[in-house]
Design an enzyme around this catalytic site. Structure first.
Site, PDB file in Angstrom:
ATOM      1  N   LYS A 180       0.886  -1.170   0.000  1.00 18.86           N
ATOM      2  CA  LYS A 180       0.000   0.000   0.000  1.00 18.86           C
ATOM      3  C   LYS A 180       0.916   1.210   0.000  1.00 18.86           C
ATOM      4  O   LYS A 180       1.389   1.651   1.048  1.00 18.86           O
ATOM      5  CB  LYS A 180      -0.892  -0.023   1.248  1.00 18.86           C
ATOM      6  CG  LYS A 180      -2.264   0.593   1.066  1.00 18.86           C
ATOM      7  CD  LYS A 180      -2.230   2.058   0.716  1.00 18.86           C
ATOM      8  CE  LYS A 180      -1.976   2.932   1.919  1.00 18.86           C
ATOM      9  NZ  LYS A 180      -1.677   4.331   1.542  1.00 18.86           N
ATOM     10  N   GLU A 256       9.364   1.270  11.188  1.00 17.11           N
ATOM     11  CA  GLU A 256      10.369   2.333  11.061  1.00 17.11           C
ATOM     12  C   GLU A 256       9.598   3.641  11.130  1.00 17.11           C
ATOM     13  O   GLU A 256       8.852   3.987  10.210  1.00 17.11           O
ATOM     14  CB  GLU A 256      11.140   2.160   9.751  1.00 17.11           C
ATOM     15  CG  GLU A 256      11.941   0.864   9.780  1.00 17.11           C
ATOM     16  CD  GLU A 256      12.721   0.540   8.522  1.00 17.11           C
ATOM     17  OE1 GLU A 256      12.450   1.154   7.476  1.00 17.11           O
ATOM     18  OE2 GLU A 256      13.595  -0.330   8.596  1.00 17.11           O
ATOM     19  N   CYS A 290      13.547  10.728   7.429  1.00 23.23           N
ATOM     20  CA  CYS A 290      13.335  10.322   8.823  1.00 23.23           C
ATOM     21  C   CYS A 290      14.600  10.472   9.650  1.00 23.23           C
ATOM     22  O   CYS A 290      14.534  10.730  10.844  1.00 23.23           O
ATOM     23  CB  CYS A 290      12.846   8.892   8.876  1.00 23.23           C
ATOM     24  SG  CYS A 290      13.987   7.783   8.039  1.00 23.23           S
ATOM     25  N   GLU A 392       8.359  16.117  15.832  1.00 21.69           N
ATOM     26  CA  GLU A 392       8.942  15.976  14.501  1.00 21.69           C
ATOM     27  C   GLU A 392       8.218  16.934  13.544  1.00 21.69           C
ATOM     28  O   GLU A 392       6.998  16.894  13.416  1.00 21.69           O
ATOM     29  CB  GLU A 392       8.779  14.537  14.005  1.00 21.69           C
ATOM     30  CG  GLU A 392       9.422  14.318  12.651  1.00 21.69           C
ATOM     31  CD  GLU A 392       9.123  12.935  12.075  1.00 21.69           C
ATOM     32  OE1 GLU A 392       7.949  12.530  12.073  1.00 21.69           O
ATOM     33  OE2 GLU A 392      10.073  12.280  11.614  1.00 21.69           O
TER      34      GLU A 392
HETATM   35  P1  NAD Z   1       2.128   8.341   7.423  1.00 24.66           P
HETATM   36  O1  NAD Z   1       2.201   7.543   8.683  1.00 24.66           O
HETATM   37  O2  NAD Z   1       1.185   9.459   7.343  1.00 24.66           O
HETATM   38  O3  NAD Z   1       1.768   7.396   6.191  1.00 24.66           O
HETATM   39  C1  NAD Z   1       2.544   6.260   5.869  1.00 24.66           C
HETATM   40  C2  NAD Z   1       1.654   5.237   5.211  1.00 24.66           C
HETATM   41  O4  NAD Z   1       0.703   4.755   6.163  1.00 24.66           O
HETATM   42  C3  NAD Z   1       0.853   5.770   4.021  1.00 24.66           C
HETATM   43  O5  NAD Z   1       0.854   4.780   3.012  1.00 24.66           O
HETATM   44  C4  NAD Z   1      -0.529   5.959   4.629  1.00 24.66           C
HETATM   45  O6  NAD Z   1      -1.573   5.873   3.702  1.00 24.66           O
HETATM   46  C5  NAD Z   1      -0.592   4.786   5.602  1.00 24.66           C
HETATM   47  N1  NAD Z   1      -1.546   4.932   6.706  1.00 24.66           N
HETATM   48  C6  NAD Z   1      -1.916   6.066   7.329  1.00 24.66           C
HETATM   49  N2  NAD Z   1      -2.805   5.767   8.329  1.00 24.66           N
HETATM   50  C7  NAD Z   1      -2.974   4.418   8.319  1.00 24.66           C
HETATM   51  C8  NAD Z   1      -3.751   3.515   9.101  1.00 24.66           C
HETATM   52  N3  NAD Z   1      -4.518   3.926  10.103  1.00 24.66           N
HETATM   53  N4  NAD Z   1      -3.676   2.198   8.811  1.00 24.66           N
HETATM   54  C9  NAD Z   1      -2.876   1.752   7.818  1.00 24.66           C
HETATM   55  N5  NAD Z   1      -2.127   2.550   7.036  1.00 24.66           N
HETATM   56  C10 NAD Z   1      -2.164   3.875   7.288  1.00 24.66           C
HETATM   57  O7  NAD Z   1       3.623   8.788   7.130  1.00 24.66           O
HETATM   58  P2  NAD Z   1       4.118   9.745   5.945  1.00 24.66           P
HETATM   59  O8  NAD Z   1       3.610  11.111   6.253  1.00 24.66           O
HETATM   60  O9  NAD Z   1       3.817   9.105   4.646  1.00 24.66           O
HETATM   61  O10 NAD Z   1       5.701   9.699   6.122  1.00 24.66           O
HETATM   62  C11 NAD Z   1       6.408  10.575   6.953  1.00 24.66           C
HETATM   63  C12 NAD Z   1       6.722   9.906   8.275  1.00 24.66           C
HETATM   64  O11 NAD Z   1       7.443   8.698   8.039  1.00 24.66           O
HETATM   65  C13 NAD Z   1       7.603  10.732   9.177  1.00 24.66           C
HETATM   66  O12 NAD Z   1       7.146  10.619  10.498  1.00 24.66           O
HETATM   67  C14 NAD Z   1       8.976  10.048   9.052  1.00 24.66           C
HETATM   68  O13 NAD Z   1       9.831  10.244  10.135  1.00 24.66           O
HETATM   69  C15 NAD Z   1       8.578   8.633   8.897  1.00 24.66           C
HETATM   70  N6  NAD Z   1       9.632   7.868   8.246  1.00 24.66           N
HETATM   71  C16 NAD Z   1      10.368   6.994   8.999  1.00 24.66           C
HETATM   72  C17 NAD Z   1      11.413   6.276   8.417  1.00 24.66           C
HETATM   73  C18 NAD Z   1      12.268   5.331   9.213  1.00 24.66           C
HETATM   74  O14 NAD Z   1      13.030   4.559   8.617  1.00 24.66           O
HETATM   75  N7  NAD Z   1      12.207   5.336  10.547  1.00 24.66           N
HETATM   76  C19 NAD Z   1      11.673   6.449   7.053  1.00 24.66           C
HETATM   77  C20 NAD Z   1      10.909   7.358   6.324  1.00 24.66           C
HETATM   78  C21 NAD Z   1       9.872   8.047   6.938  1.00 24.66           C
END
Ligand code: NAD
Length: 488
Positions: A180, A256, A290, A392
């Site tokens: 997804k 992550e 991240c 963040e």
């Molecule tokens: P997000 O959590 O908003 O979305 C990530 C994914 O989760 C998307 O595909 C979204 O549609 C899905 N999603 C959202 N709510 C959901 C739910 N209730 N159930 C299932 N799926 C759901 O994150 P983002 O805004 O896309 O990415 C940015 C974030 O990701 C930042 O917090 C960043 O730090 C983190 N990040 C972490 C790493 C790491 O390796 N630790 C790497 C990259 C990004």
């Protein structure tokens, strides 16, 4: 206006989207429409899970490790063969410079298939001989089996790279996947589906469902009883929701999550290297990494010069469209995300921060004014417990604070709910080693940032994640170990 529609990919086929609700995929440089995207329904999720379960029992499940690894090499080669298409798609979805995606997103996205394919061929499992009262003894040996159907939920900041970072090892271990992708960046997961078919990956092994999180494809997938494990990269609070969704079936998760990463700059650092590294860790990908630095602690003797040098670097950044060779900074991912980042810019001012540079929206040419542009921003003067130092932001910004001694800075840098990454800048190796060991994080870089050997453990502690991926650590999540004890 684009009339392209991205469809869901289930069982080796792009499914008919007539009658399905669609959403817009927009380009953050100018908010123009790239494509419409068919949103997967709960019934589509059922179909994808059924296809992925059947995929486990089909030719994929019967292949030798060598055959599987060979196919994954073909997938990697297939991405490289269509490099320019992947590059254009990734840069349109994210707005990031070609120069960045050309060196990181696309080549590393392809490499993730090869590295894990090669790894599974060479990893041994453990074996123990034991004594028994009758003197004959017993031998124990462990075998690895795929976990089954893996749900892969990925974010928008490095879409192909972070998705294949999970799909690569999951497939190398013999699982099937349902991806997804983020609703903001669906295109490269879709292109990869074409490559999977071209490479000869059997039907049902790689499936893609488009949609949102809550009450959409993300939630339907993570709640589904036919999914055996979920691997997720994204925000911490989304991770918490996904954990709850799988709790009834105690389903394994690999997370992550977010960070609020510190950089610690000692006065004995190589200042040129520290500035160059901190410029990248704060501003690369418009601050949407991240591992990026949002809290910089600088030893007081060099505080003023460091702030001045970072300010000059930030002011020299050139925002522009992805294929502008002179531009080195793209927009944020969306106008919605820009609202969030700008709200922190306002909060910093309201709290009395000294705005060293930035704090607003750059003056862009007329054609780009609808885009999600934001100024690189540096603050000083805030307390460690201010919201700017706690939450963040995920934008091109950092706060710089002075410190006076090592124990003090270790305590302050660790004073956060997150625990992903830290950079330490010093020419004193003993100090670097000592301080690195005291940091409550999963990843420490000394005199560098984001220098990655894909065999090493990757992940965060505290609210930054659960588990480690990378190298053999990925195998711990994507396989189930069975110990076989043979009484002799
Ligand atoms: P997000 O959590 O908003 O979305 C990530 C994914 O989760 C998307 O595909 C979204 O549609 C899905 N999603 C959202 N709510 C959901 C739910 N209730 N159930 C299932 N799926 C759901 O994150 P983002 O805004 O896309 O990415 C940015 C974030 O990701 C930042 O917090 C960043 O730090 C983190 N990040 C972490 C790493 C790491 O390796 N630790 C790497 C990259 C990004």
């Amino acid at each position: 206006m684009s009339n392209k529609t991205l469809r869901n990919f289930i069982n080796g086929t792009f499914v008919d989207h007539s009658g399905q609700s669609c959403f817009d995929n927009r380009n953050p440089i100018d908010n123009s429409l790239i494509s419409r995207v068919a949103e997967a329904s709960a019934a589509d999720v059922d179909s994808a899970v059924a296809a992925a379960r059947a995929g486990l029992l089909g030719p994929w499940g019967k292949m030798s490790v060598d055959e599987r690894a060979g196919l994954l090499h073909r997938v990697a080669d297939g991405v490289i063969a269509r490099f320019d298409e992947f590059l254009a798609a990734e840069c349109a979805d994210t707005g990031k410079p070609y120069s960045l995606a050309r060196h990181i997103d696309i080549p590393r996205g392809a490499a993730n298939f090869k590295i894990f394919a090669d790894l599974v061929k060479n990893v041994a499992t453990e074996s123990f001989q034991m004594g028994t009262p009758d003197g004959a003894g017993a031998i124990n040996y462990a075998i690895r089996k795929p976990r089954g159907v893996i749900g892969v939920i990925s974010p928008w900041n490095l879409p192909l790279l972070l998705m294949t970072w999970k799909v690569g090892p999951a497939l190398a271990c013999g699982n099937t996947v349902i991806v997804k992708p983020s609703e903001e960046t669906p295109t490269t997961a879709n292109l990869l589906a074409e490559v999977m078919n071209e490479a000869g990956i059997p039907d049902g092994v790689y499936n893609v469902l488009n949609g949102f999180g809550p009450n959409s494809a993300g939630e339907f997938l993570t709640r589904h009883h036919g999914v055996d494990a979920v691997t997720f990269t994204g925000e911490t609070r989304t991770g918490a929701a996904i954990m709850k969704a799988g709790a009834d079936r105690v389903r394994p998760v690999s997370f992550e999550l977010g960070g609020k990463n510190p950089a610690i700059v000692f006065a004995d650092c190589d200042l040129e290297k520290a500035i160059e590294g901190t410029m990248r860790s704060v501003f690369a990908n418009c601050g949407q990494v991240c591992l990026g630095t949002e809290r910089v602690f600088v030893e007081r003797q060099i505080f003023d010069i460091f702030v001045e040098r970072l300010r000059a670097g930030a002011e020299a950044l050139r925002p522009g469209v992805p294929n502008d060779p002179d531009a080195n900074m793209g927009p944020l991912i969306s106008l919605e995300h820009r609202d969030k980042v700008l709200s922190y810019y306002e909060k910093a001012k309201a709290l009395g921060a000294i705005v060293v540079t930035g704090g607003g929206v750059p003056d862009m040419p007329k054609a780009l004014r609808e885009g999600a542009w934001v100024e690189p921003t540096i603050w000083t003067g805030l307390a460690d417990d201010s919201i700017i130092m706690r939450e963040e932001i995920f934008g091109p910004c950092c706060h710089i604070s002075p410190f006076d001694d090592e124990n003090e800075v270790v305590r302050r840098a660790n004073d956060t709910e997150y625990g992903l990454a830290c950079s330490i800048w010093t020419e004193n190796t003993s100090r670097a080693h000592r301080v690195a060991g005291k940091m409550d994080v999963g990843l420490v870089w000394v005199n560098s940032w984001f220098l990655r050997d894909l065999r090493t453990p990757f992940g965060g502690s505290k609210m930054s994640g659960i588990g480690r991926e990378g190298g053999v650590h990925s195998l711990e999540f994507y396989t189930e170990l069975t110990n076989i004890c043979v009484k002799l």
